[in-house]
Design an enzyme around this catalytic site. Structure first.
Site, mmCIF file in Angstrom:
data_model
loop_
_atom_site.group_PDB
_atom_site.id
_atom_site.type_symbol
_atom_site.label_atom_id
_atom_site.label_comp_id
_atom_site.label_asym_id
_atom_site.label_seq_id
_atom_site.Cartn_x
_atom_site.Cartn_y
_atom_site.Cartn_z
ATOM 1 N N ARG A 54 0.869 -1.183 0.000
ATOM 2 C CA ARG A 54 0.000 0.000 0.000
ATOM 3 C C ARG A 54 0.902 1.229 0.000
ATOM 4 N NH1 ARG A 54 2.389 1.751 3.720
ATOM 5 N NH2 ARG A 54 0.893 3.437 3.802
ATOM 6 N N GLY A 55 0.279 2.408 -0.106
ATOM 7 C CA GLY A 55 1.073 3.636 -0.214
ATOM 8 C C GLY A 55 1.291 3.935 -1.699
ATOM 9 N N ALA A 56 1.203 5.229 -2.031
ATOM 10 C CA ALA A 56 1.142 5.615 -3.452
ATOM 11 C C ALA A 56 2.295 5.075 -4.298
ATOM 12 C CB ALA A 56 1.098 7.140 -3.537
ATOM 13 N N ARG A 97 -7.546 -0.135 -6.622
ATOM 14 C CA ARG A 97 -7.725 0.958 -5.660
ATOM 15 C C ARG A 97 -7.818 2.276 -6.423
ATOM 16 N NH1 ARG A 97 -4.155 1.077 -0.482
ATOM 17 N NH2 ARG A 97 -5.999 2.208 0.205
ATOM 18 N N GLN A 210 -2.009 2.677 9.993
ATOM 19 C CA GLN A 210 -0.712 2.682 9.291
ATOM 20 C C GLN A 210 0.339 3.470 10.075
ATOM 21 O OE1 GLN A 210 -3.682 3.259 7.846
ATOM 22 N NE2 GLN A 210 -3.718 2.690 5.692
ATOM 23 N N ASP A 251 -1.538 10.760 -1.912
ATOM 24 C CA ASP A 251 -1.843 9.697 -2.865
ATOM 25 C C ASP A 251 -2.151 10.277 -4.234
ATOM 26 O OD1 ASP A 251 -2.187 7.157 -0.973
ATOM 27 O OD2 ASP A 251 -2.814 8.987 0.032
ATOM 28 N N ASN A 261 -4.922 12.773 0.728
ATOM 29 C CA ASN A 261 -4.070 11.929 1.571
ATOM 30 C C ASN A 261 -4.975 11.187 2.544
ATOM 31 O OD1 ASN A 261 -1.404 11.036 2.296
ATOM 32 N ND2 ASN A 261 -1.603 12.179 4.193
ATOM 33 N N LYS A 262 -4.380 10.325 3.326
ATOM 34 C CA LYS A 262 -5.142 9.464 4.250
ATOM 35 C C LYS A 262 -6.127 10.275 5.082
ATOM 36 C CE LYS A 262 -5.015 5.879 4.359
ATOM 37 N NZ LYS A 262 -5.980 5.063 3.587
HETATM 38 O O1 MRU Z 1 -4.491 3.283 2.221
HETATM 39 P P1 MRU Z 1 -3.007 3.367 2.091
HETATM 40 O O2 MRU Z 1 -2.246 2.823 3.252
HETATM 41 O O3 MRU Z 1 -2.483 2.867 0.762
HETATM 42 O O4 MRU Z 1 -2.839 4.932 2.107
HETATM 43 C C1 MRU Z 1 -1.809 5.573 1.571
HETATM 44 C C2 MRU Z 1 -1.047 6.208 2.604
HETATM 45 O O5 MRU Z 1 -0.260 5.545 3.234
HETATM 46 C C3 MRU Z 1 -1.182 7.613 2.910
HETATM 47 O O6 MRU Z 1 -2.259 8.251 2.437
HETATM 48 C C4 MRU Z 1 0.138 8.281 2.719
HETATM 49 O O7 MRU Z 1 0.193 9.315 3.600
HETATM 50 C C5 MRU Z 1 0.393 8.773 1.323
HETATM 51 S S1 MRU Z 1 0.906 7.538 0.265
HETATM 52 C C6 MRU Z 1 2.566 7.861 0.192
#
Ligand code: MRU
Length: 371
Positions: A54-56, A97, A210, A251, A261-262
């Site tokens: 996960r994560g961009a 996603r 996370q 993201d 973002n999250k």
């Molecule tokens: O749902 P996730 O864990 O894939 O979410 C992404 C993230 O971890 C965050 O939004 C993060 O701050 C940015 S992605 C580098």
């Protein structure tokens, strides 16, 4: 970055078998360090959808390798069948996603590059080269974000006469969210490694945690002093003057500077504005959406299962368990991301330097994306 003193990326090709991609399965962190072997595009789509990765940045790199695995699956077919299979693979990966733009960015890059292949061998070689490039570039860009962000932290340290700089970060935009270094954490690691006194406040980031599970773990592995707090404690700390700087990831950021973002990021940005605390977003340019102008209206916000909100999960007697923390009969909603409007953002830390969160300033760093 290092795990138990050994360097790891989050995703790589298996050294003795080019047909296998290995990745850190993040579902078990911080309790178990599990490496998954991925052999098909279907398996990679599951790994992205179910958040083994996960994560961009890492979602983009995983999609790049997913397309490579798809190319392997159909390498000996004729051009027509190959193209059909790759189109299907792209659609399958794209559907995993919705919010991180790195996903479609990586898939498009693969489709463009493999179009030049004339033979089956060339198709596979091009897909492999592109997947490796996406991963290497991601690590390199995060490394550069670290250098630019370090200059910002140095300035703050100077004004504090080298007293500890307190940084707050949300969710995990660490090396686990990319291929290496991370975006929000790259300046933190660079500052820590250069001997600057630094402390990181880590918001737990419900519902999937996370922050407490991943960011706290990776900072700990690197020896960075940190404290985990409940999401709701961030405003309190800002109000008391305990936070010098906020750095988060993204993201998807529009070319006008709106940041997805999250979930919970927007509230932190509002509190930062009210308390006059600099609020930076760190991102490689692969997270900029050059087609979207209005973040609030246009960025697709993922909604995940209500079960993630109604349960809390963790480690108990050597196994991962989930426990109910809401009435069975209560409905729950699970928004994965929110959008922070550009007005609340002090600056964007990119691989090319720091810019303001507005179209003019972003385009001045990336003139090749002129309209
Ligand atoms: O749902 P996730 O864990 O894939 O979410 C992404 C993230 O971890 C965050 O939004 C993060 O701050 C940015 S992605 C580098």
């Amino acid at each position: 970055m290092k795990v138990g003193g050994k360097h790891f990326r989050t995703i790589w090709r298996k050294p003795d078998d080019e047909r296998v991609v290995q990745l850190i399965d993040q579902r078990f962190l911080p309790h178990q360090f599990v490496i998954e072997e991925v052999r098909s595009v279907e398996q990679m789509a599951t790994a992205i959808r179910e958040m083994h990765v996960r994560g961009a940045g890492l979602i983009g790199a995983s999609a790049g390798y997913g397309m490579y695995l798809a190319a392997l699956e159909t390498a000996s077919a004729g051009r027509d069948s190959f193209d059909k299979h790759m189109t299907l693979a792209a659609a399958r990966l794209r559907a995993t996603r919705p919010t991180a733009v790195n996903l479609s960015w990586a898939i498009e890059r693969q489709l463009q590059n493999i179009a030049a292949g004339k033979t089956a061998d060339q198709n596979v070689a091009l897909a492999l080269r592109t997947a490796d490039l996406i991963a290497d570039e991601d690590a390199e860009h995060c490394g550069m974000i670290g250098k630019h962000g370090l200059a910002l932290i140095r300035q703050i340290a100077k004004t504090k006469r080298n007293k500890t700089v307190n940084v707050l970060t949300h969710c995990n935009a660490g090396w686990l969210a990319f291929v290496d270094y991370g975006s929000a954490t790259a300046p933190i690691y660079a500052a820590h490694d250069s001997g600057l006194p630094l402390h990181v406040w880590v918001t737990e980031t419900r519902p999937r945690n996370q922050g407490s599970k991943l960011t706290a773990w990776e900072l700990g592995q690197h020896g960075v002093p940190h404290t985990v707090i409940a999401d709701s404690a961030a405003g309190h700390l800002m109000q008391r003057g305990d936070i010098d700087l906020i750095i988060v990831g993204t993201d998807r950021t529009t070319y006008t500077g709106d940041v997805a973002n999250k979930i919970g990021t927007y509230l932190k940005a509002l509190a930062a504005k009210a308390n006059d605390i600099p609020f930076y977003v760190a991102l490689p340019s692969s997270s900029i959406d050059w087609k979207m102008r209005d973040g609030l209206k246009e960025i697709p916000i993922e909604q995940r299962s209500a079960e993630e909100v109604k349960n809390a999960d963790g480690w108990c007697d050597g196994q991962q368990i989930a426990v109910r923390i809401a009435p069975d009969e209560s409905p729950a909603a699970n928004y994965g991301f929110d959008v922070t409007p550009r007005e609340l953002i002090t600056g964007l830390i990119t691989e090319r330097g720091v810019c303001e969160a507005n179209e003019r300033s972003i385009r001045s760093l990336f003139p090749e994306h002129a309209p």
